[in-house]
Design a protein around this motif. Structure first.
Motif, PDB file in Angstrom:
ATOM      1  N   TYR A 435       0.801  -1.219   0.000  1.00 40.81           N
ATOM      2  CA  TYR A 435       0.000   0.000   0.000  1.00 40.81           C
ATOM      3  C   TYR A 435       0.838   1.276   0.000  1.00 40.81           C
ATOM      4  O   TYR A 435       0.298   2.378   0.068  1.00 40.81           O
ATOM      5  CB  TYR A 435      -0.931   0.013   1.224  1.00 40.81           C
ATOM      6  CG  TYR A 435      -1.796  -1.225   1.303  1.00 40.81           C
ATOM      7  CD1 TYR A 435      -1.559  -2.204   2.261  1.00 40.81           C
ATOM      8  CD2 TYR A 435      -2.810  -1.437   0.385  1.00 40.81           C
ATOM      9  CE1 TYR A 435      -2.320  -3.356   2.298  1.00 40.81           C
ATOM     10  CE2 TYR A 435      -3.570  -2.589   0.425  1.00 40.81           C
ATOM     11  CZ  TYR A 435      -3.321  -3.547   1.387  1.00 40.81           C
ATOM     12  OH  TYR A 435      -4.066  -4.699   1.433  1.00 40.81           O
ATOM     13  N   VAL A 436       2.149   1.104  -0.087  1.00 40.15           N
ATOM     14  CA  VAL A 436       3.029   2.277  -0.005  1.00 40.15           C
ATOM     15  C   VAL A 436       2.725   3.279  -1.117  1.00 40.15           C
ATOM     16  O   VAL A 436       2.617   4.477  -0.879  1.00 40.15           O
ATOM     17  CB  VAL A 436       4.513   1.851  -0.055  1.00 40.15           C
ATOM     18  CG1 VAL A 436       5.409   3.044  -0.351  1.00 40.15           C
ATOM     19  CG2 VAL A 436       4.924   1.213   1.252  1.00 40.15           C
ATOM     20  N   THR A 437       2.575   2.769  -2.338  1.00 43.81           N
ATOM     21  CA  THR A 437       2.305   3.684  -3.462  1.00 43.81           C
ATOM     22  C   THR A 437       1.025   4.459  -3.225  1.00 43.81           C
ATOM     23  O   THR A 437       0.971   5.682  -3.420  1.00 43.81           O
ATOM     24  CB  THR A 437       2.164   2.902  -4.780  1.00 43.81           C
ATOM     25  OG1 THR A 437       3.350   2.153  -4.981  1.00 43.81           O
ATOM     26  CG2 THR A 437       1.962   3.839  -5.955  1.00 43.81           C
ATOM     27  N   THR A 438      -0.009   3.745  -2.772  1.00 40.52           N
ATOM     28  CA  THR A 438      -1.292   4.403  -2.515  1.00 40.52           C
ATOM     29  C   THR A 438      -1.123   5.486  -1.460  1.00 40.52           C
ATOM     30  O   THR A 438      -1.616   6.606  -1.618  1.00 40.52           O
ATOM     31  CB  THR A 438      -2.333   3.381  -2.031  1.00 40.52           C
ATOM     32  OG1 THR A 438      -2.353   2.283  -2.926  1.00 40.52           O
ATOM     33  CG2 THR A 438      -3.706   3.989  -1.938  1.00 40.52           C
ATOM     34  N   VAL A 439      -0.411   5.158  -0.398  1.00 38.74           N
ATOM     35  CA  VAL A 439      -0.219   6.123   0.688  1.00 38.74           C
ATOM     36  C   VAL A 439       0.540   7.355   0.180  1.00 38.74           C
ATOM     37  O   VAL A 439       0.156   8.495   0.453  1.00 38.74           O
ATOM     38  CB  VAL A 439       0.545   5.473   1.871  1.00 38.74           C
ATOM     39  CG1 VAL A 439       1.014   6.512   2.858  1.00 38.74           C
ATOM     40  CG2 VAL A 439      -0.335   4.458   2.579  1.00 38.74           C
ATOM     41  N   VAL A 440       1.605   7.116  -0.577  1.00 35.35           N
ATOM     42  CA  VAL A 440       2.420   8.240  -1.076  1.00 35.35           C
ATOM     43  C   VAL A 440       1.597   9.136  -2.010  1.00 35.35           C
ATOM     44  O   VAL A 440       1.586  10.355  -1.875  1.00 35.35           O
ATOM     45  CB  VAL A 440       3.672   7.714  -1.819  1.00 35.35           C
ATOM     46  CG1 VAL A 440       4.338   8.813  -2.619  1.00 35.35           C
ATOM     47  CG2 VAL A 440       4.648   7.105  -0.834  1.00 35.35           C
ATOM     48  N   VAL A 441       0.899   8.505  -2.944  1.00 35.96           N
ATOM     49  CA  VAL A 441       0.111   9.289  -3.911  1.00 35.96           C
ATOM     50  C   VAL A 441      -0.967  10.099  -3.198  1.00 35.96           C
ATOM     51  O   VAL A 441      -1.154  11.289  -3.453  1.00 35.96           O
ATOM     52  CB  VAL A 441      -0.520   8.358  -4.965  1.00 35.96           C
ATOM     53  CG1 VAL A 441      -1.578   9.080  -5.762  1.00 35.96           C
ATOM     54  CG2 VAL A 441       0.552   7.814  -5.890  1.00 35.96           C
ATOM     55  N   MET A 442      -1.657   9.467  -2.275  1.00 33.03           N
ATOM     56  CA  MET A 442      -2.729  10.173  -1.575  1.00 33.03           C
ATOM     57  C   MET A 442      -2.174  11.271  -0.680  1.00 33.03           C
ATOM     58  O   MET A 442      -2.765  12.341  -0.552  1.00 33.03           O
ATOM     59  CB  MET A 442      -3.568   9.176  -0.751  1.00 33.03           C
ATOM     60  CG  MET A 442      -4.355   8.229  -1.628  1.00 33.03           C
ATOM     61  SD  MET A 442      -5.342   9.109  -2.846  1.00 33.03           S
ATOM     62  CE  MET A 442      -6.111   7.803  -3.724  1.00 33.03           C
ATOM     63  N   ALA A 673      -7.554  13.483  -8.137  1.00 33.48           N
ATOM     64  CA  ALA A 673      -7.736  12.625  -6.959  1.00 33.48           C
ATOM     65  C   ALA A 673      -8.763  11.549  -7.259  1.00 33.48           C
ATOM     66  O   ALA A 673      -8.576  10.372  -6.911  1.00 33.48           O
ATOM     67  CB  ALA A 673      -8.179  13.472  -5.768  1.00 33.48           C
ATOM     68  N   ALA A 674      -9.834  11.932  -7.928  1.00 34.05           N
ATOM     69  CA  ALA A 674     -10.894  10.964  -8.235  1.00 34.05           C
ATOM     70  C   ALA A 674     -10.370   9.887  -9.186  1.00 34.05           C
ATOM     71  O   ALA A 674     -10.575   8.692  -8.955  1.00 34.05           O
ATOM     72  CB  ALA A 674     -12.094  11.688  -8.848  1.00 34.05           C
ATOM     73  N   ILE A 675      -9.659  10.311 -10.229  1.00 31.76           N
ATOM     74  CA  ILE A 675      -9.170   9.333 -11.213  1.00 31.76           C
ATOM     75  C   ILE A 675      -8.148   8.399 -10.571  1.00 31.76           C
ATOM     76  O   ILE A 675      -8.193   7.179 -10.762  1.00 31.76           O
ATOM     77  CB  ILE A 675      -8.523  10.053 -12.421  1.00 31.76           C
ATOM     78  CG1 ILE A 675      -9.595  10.828 -13.178  1.00 31.76           C
ATOM     79  CG2 ILE A 675      -7.854   9.055 -13.352  1.00 31.76           C
ATOM     80  CD1 ILE A 675      -9.030  11.777 -14.214  1.00 31.76           C
ATOM     81  N   VAL A 676      -7.234   8.977  -9.801  1.00 33.10           N
ATOM     82  CA  VAL A 676      -6.189   8.160  -9.171  1.00 33.10           C
ATOM     83  C   VAL A 676      -6.806   7.183  -8.175  1.00 33.10           C
ATOM     84  O   VAL A 676      -6.418   6.019  -8.107  1.00 33.10           O
ATOM     85  CB  VAL A 676      -5.130   9.071  -8.498  1.00 33.10           C
ATOM     86  CG1 VAL A 676      -4.242   8.287  -7.582  1.00 33.10           C
ATOM     87  CG2 VAL A 676      -4.306   9.774  -9.558  1.00 33.10           C
ATOM     88  N   SER A 677      -7.797   7.659  -7.404  1.00 27.70           N
ATOM     89  CA  SER A 677      -8.485   6.762  -6.462  1.00 27.70           C
ATOM     90  C   SER A 677      -9.072   5.583  -7.214  1.00 27.70           C
ATOM     91  O   SER A 677      -8.935   4.427  -6.803  1.00 27.70           O
ATOM     92  CB  SER A 677      -9.648   7.471  -5.763  1.00 27.70           C
ATOM     93  OG  SER A 677      -9.197   8.506  -4.962  1.00 27.70           O
TER      94      SER A 677
END
Lengths: 790, 253
Positions: A435-442, A673-677
């Motif tokens: 989940y690191v990528t998700t955490v960093v991006v968010m 943010a919506a697209i990346v989510s």
């Protein structure tokens, strides 16, 4: 050909992923195409328009009889000067439209299209008219377009000026493009009237209401055209032209001020685009890694059939390259439509009618660059394809992955949660690497949207002084000597309604600092001064404080001495402190009244400002005062001004433009943010589908599995949110101070509110929750067997 | 008289791919009895696994009914099916499909917590017993990726047994294992059947099939033969295998 079949098949089977990449590149490309074109078009426009209007390299506005024949002779004899032209003008004390007074230095002059022609705007205020030679008729006035928003006026409205013989009215008949000082960020405004009206006004000149002025235009020889500031210093040294002038601008400086706002906004949007691009690269990297993991067996089969690692890597790269190219192309096309709307946002501030064409060469170069970087990055991320062995991949799939057990927790532990809760925690803690990528991006997205939100603080009138500097007051009383005696009574009247927090006087004057003009704020006492960034406020008559930008520009710091001159007087002062003020794009100094008297012994304040406790009652207090002292106002003994209202209105165009740009940045951020989510939820669902199928086969209900999936990602994004909030708190002031430095803001102070801290994070968490729920609907649609086997 | 626990009537299953309809099961009627070790055999593509998943509710059917406890489970809601899988049915897959980030022990207890019939402590104890029974108690803290295929499959059997299912469905449980490991797994299945557990297994392996007492032969989506096997000794196993093979060959295997 064989590669193309693989590429086509992949694009078809993972079209959701690639459509998301297309949209992301569409957004970035549209933003960059617009930013690049608007920036270049604005610079081109101001240069072209100044050339067409025959604007001189140096222009000085000289009041009264300060311009002597001796000075004129010396200027003409200067080595740098090619031509020296003079034009009569008048500075008017009052210019009012629809009840609103114009604050700026207002110069009325005639329109001579054969010498200095201006482009005229059509009635829509966006396009230019073909006719720029028609002069104003008697009773008409042409205004620079920036005044339309600033004064909230339109063609047909009546403008009023004061003369010694009473009011004169003019009908606004046209708005024109003033490429020299037409920006709302500049303190001078040129207003055009008919020859006849000008002669009438000029004949009534006095020392208060209608002050004669000369617009002195210095045209430099070709070899000095690029050394305007140096030429200005030399000419001033010999002829003292600028010393006598009220305002002096070089063409280069004026052009810079004219496009300054566009540059500032473009700087912000560039920062937005770069950050979004970094996020896109991170997301693409994650997408590539996940795809390789999931297609391990497929790649093994391809290798067994004879495909090389390079061919496989190139095929992956081409998929992303195609998506990037499609998205970028669509974005460039879209920008052809939005550029005219963006131009329209800037017109009230810059006054310039910029082209709506795209700068294709520069755009294509930059877009090609970012796509090339993306392609290289994808090739880099695919290097693990090299290590895939065909037989292992086909026989066993992805090799075993061992997890470090440090942060892991057992579902058997005594944590007071049901099995679903414990599984969520276990997955987040035990598989945290996933989940690191998700955490960093968010975290980046949340920090970024918080920054955009914090910029809106600039446009809140209550915060203006904290950000822009200046001296807040609600009521100003201008007075002559006779009016001075009425101040005590006026103060008493105010105090009957509300407490007076502060009483002070501030005046503004341009001094010469090393033969360069600089705006000086003169204060009645030390206590009036705003807080310093470093050092202290002036206490003695030989002390000044400077803005950080001024300090950097003149290369002097606290403790250094500077020589200031005004009207042939010169004196040396010590810098004792630095402060923030955005007046004149941050180049100002401040001294006390006693300090200025070294340069102008006759100086006295002609107004008093009051800061009151009950701001909301300002309008009623001012109205009451105007009624009580109507006679004194009528004979100009005093003038009572609602400065609270005036200050709010002063920055209208700039703040409105900033609001528009902030809204655009918001929209981009939240769309991203919506697209990346969605992309992250989609990708991770596909990765976890097998396990979800197993859980479903064991008897977990669809609802509980969907909730598990959704809550898990909400938790991951919440962790990213906390990191993003901390990142923003640590870096926002520094980042925005850098971005807004050109405005004069060297120390941006973010005012953190609950909404600012939580709002952006909540929005992104909500997006994630919605998309995770939507994406996990497949658990319901698909049987356990197909979930496992797909 | 044996008690019927599962009955299929007129079961049909079709797939549509790119507009082409493929009929995998055609009007299958069968009954599964309590305590039986039933095996479904057939050649490749005959629909064995499809039949197994259709009977167990792991996949939908095109038409027909599957009666369990007097109700047609093909008509059950999502939550109804989930309840069946939780409480009444157990699964053993060919590819094991243990959850990769749960230890062997956790893979067994997690489905045990779901029905909320017993306390967590009781479930934990039961899981330990089962893991001891299947012979992997010492490796229970390891992850699936850290143990052999046979050990994984034995964990799957323990997982399938945790909630005392009425019937265990096993899809080629030895398909991914070598001969000796496969035998261990089959021994285990035989043992739990002898303890009273009903098992419905799909296999193409004759050696696995002879563990059953009832063999159904599927051909082109239909059951075309049924054979009952009595208990036999180790010495008789070869003969029984030969007998079964002849029977299968006669039906087109």
């Amino acid at each position: 050909m064989e590669l193309w079949s693989i590429i086509k098949a992949n694009l078809k089977s993972k079209k959701g992923n690639f459509i998301s990449i297309i949209i992301l590149f569409f957004v970035i490309s549209m933003a960059l195409s617009t930013i690049i074109s608007v920036s270049m078009n604005s610079k081109e426009r101001v240069t072209t328009a100044c050339k067409n209007s025959n604007i001189a390299e140096i222009t000085t506005f000289i009041l009264g009889n300060n311009l002597t024949d001796e000075m004129i002779k010396k200027v003409r004899e200067s080595e740098q000067v090619d031509k020296f032209k003079l034009k009569n003008a008048v500075a008017v004390s009052r210019f009012e439209v629809n009840g609103k007074k114009l604050d700026n230095f207002k110069l009325l002059t005639t329109y001579k299209p054969s010498e200095n022609s201006y482009e005229m705007y059509e009635e829509d205020g966006i396009s230019l008219s073909k006719d720029n030679t028609t002069k104003p008729k008697k009773g008409e006035i042409y205004l620079p377009i920036a005044l339309q928003k600033l004064q909230n006026c339109n063609i047909g409205d009546i403008a009023v000026i004061d003369t010694a013989n009473g009011e004169m009215q003019f009908t606004i008949s046209k708005f024109f493009e003033d490429p020299f000082v037409g920006s709302s960020m500049m303190g001078v405004k040129i207003l055009l009237v008919s020859d006849e009206d000008f002669d009438t006004i000029y004949a009534q000149k006095d020392e208060n209401t209608i002050i004669s002025d000369t617009i002195a235009s210095v045209y430099l020889k070709d070899e000095y055209k690029n050394q305007q500031n140096e030429a200005q210093k030399e000419i001033n040294a010999s002829a003292e032209l600028m010393d006598k002038g009220f305002y002096t601008f070089t063409l280069q400086d004026a052009n810079r001020y004219m496009t300054m706002f566009v540059d500032i906004i473009n700087g912000i949007l560039w920062a937005v685009a770069i950050l979004l691009y970094i996020i896109v690269l991170i997301v693409i990297g994650h997408s590539v890694s996940t795809s390789i993991d999931m297609d391990y067996v497929t790649f093994g089969i391809l290798k067994a059939e004879g495909f090389t690692s390079l061919q496989i890597r190139v095929s992956i790269m081409i998929q992303y390259l195609l998506s990037g190219v499609v998205g970028a192309t669509a974005g460039i096309l879209a920008s052809t439509f939005i550029i005219k709307y963006v131009n329209a946002i800037f017109i009230p501030v810059t006054g310039l009618c910029m082209k709506t064409s795209l700068r294709m060469t520069q755009i294509l170069a930059i877009i090609a660059g970012i796509i090339a970087i993306m392609a290289l990055y994808v090739i880099f991320k695919t290097k693990k394809v090299i290590s895939i062995s065909p037989m292992q991949a086909i026989a066993h799939g992805r090799g075993p992955v061992h997890f470090s057990g440090r942060t892991d927790m057992s579902v058997v532990s005594g944590i007071p949660l049901n099995i679903n809760g414990r599984l969520i925690l276990k997955q987040v803690l035990g598989d945290w690497r996933k989940y690191v990528t998700t955490v960093v991006v968010m975290a980046l997205l949340i920090a970024f949207t918080m920054s955009i939100t914090s910029m809106k603080q600039i446009s809140k009138a209550d915060n203006v002084y904290d950000v822009f500097g200046g001296y807040p007051s609600e009521i100003i009383v201008k007075h002559n000597d006779e009016g001075l005696e009425m101040l005590t009574s006026i103060e008493k009247d105010i105090q009957e309604k509300t407490e007076i927090i502060n009483t002070f006087s501030v005046d503004l004057v341009y001094l010469a600092l090393d033969n360069n003009e600089i705006l000086c704020q003169i204060l009645d006492k030390s206590e009036t001064a705003n807080a310093t960034l470093k050092g202290r406020v002036p206490k003695y008559d030989n002390e000044i404080m400077v803005t950080q930008i001024t300090s950097d520009a003149i290369g002097k710091k606290i403790g250094d001495k500077v020589s200031l001159s005004y009207n042939n007087e010169q004196y040396e002062y010590i810098i004792v402190g630095t402060y923030q003020d955005t007046s004149d794009t941050g180049k100002t100094i401040t001294m006390l009244e006693d300090g200025f008297k070294h340069l102008n012994p006759e100086f006295k304040f002609l107004d008093v400002e009051y800061e009151i406790a009950d701001i909301k009652s300002t309008a009623s207090i001012v109205s009451g005062l105007k009624e009580k002292y109507a006679e004194a106002e009528a004979d100009k003994t005093i003038e009572i001004i609602d400065s609270y209202k005036q200050n709010k209105e002063r920055n209208t165009s700039i703040l409105a433009a900033m609001d528009s740009i902030t809204a655009i940045a918001y929209f981009l951020a939240f769309l991203f943010a919506a697209i990346v989510s969605f992309m992250i939820c989609q990708k991770n669902f596909t990765k976890e589908q097998n396990d979800l199928g197993v859980y479903k086969s064991l008897g977990f209900t669809t609802g509980s599995l969907r909730r598990q999936f959704t809550i898990k990602y909400v938790l991951v994004v919440a962790i990213g949110g906390i990191i993003g909030i901390v990142m923003n708190i640590m870096t926002n002031d520094i980042m925005l101070s850098l971005l807004l430095r050109n405005m004069g803001i060297t120390k941006f102070i973010t005012q953190y509110t609950v909404l600012l801290i939580i709002g952006p994070a909540l929005f992104i968490i909500l997006c994630t929750a919605v998309f995770a729920w939507i994406v996990s609907a497949k658990i319901k649609r698909v049987s356990p067997k197909n979930l496992i086997n797909e | 008289m044996k008690k019927s626990i599962l009955k299929a009537n007129g079961l049909c299953k079709s797939f549509a791919t790119n507009g082409v309809q493929t009929h995998v099961l055609s009007n299958v009627d069968l009954e599964i009895f309590e305590g039986d070790f039933t095996v479904i055999m057939g050649s490749s593509g005959s629909g064995k696994s499809t039949l197994l998943y259709s009977l167990s509710g792991m996949d939908t059917v095109t038409s027909g009914e599957v009666i369990y406890h007097n109700q047609d489970i093909t008509k059950l809601s999502e939550n109804g099916m989930a309840a069946l899988r939780r409480n009444d049915f157990g699964f053993v897959f060919q590819q094991m499909h243990l959850v990769s980030n749960l230890s062997l022990y956790e893979n067994v207890v997690v489905p045990g917590y779901l029905p909320k019939k017993y306390s967590n402590k009781k479930v934990n104890e039961k899981a330990s017993e089962l893991l001891e029974k299947v012979g992997i108690n010492e490796q229970k803290k390891r992850l699936p990726s850290q143990v052999s295929g046979g050990e994984q499959q034995r964990t799957c059997i323990a997982r399938a047994l945790i909630n005392k299912p009425v019937v265990i469905f096993a899809d080629e449980p030895t398909g991914a294992l070598n001969k000796s490991t496969g035998k261990e797994v089959l021994d285990l299945l035989t043992q739990i059947n002898e303890d009273g557990q009903s098992i419905l297994m799909v296999t193409h392996d004759v050696k696995a099939a002879v563990r059953a007492n009832r063999i159904l032969y599927l051909e082109d989506g239909k059951i075309v033969g049924e054979m009952n096997l009595d208990k036999f000794s180790q010495d008789e196993s070869k003969a029984v295998e030969t007998q079964l093979t002849s029977w299968l060959l006669a039906r087109g295997w």
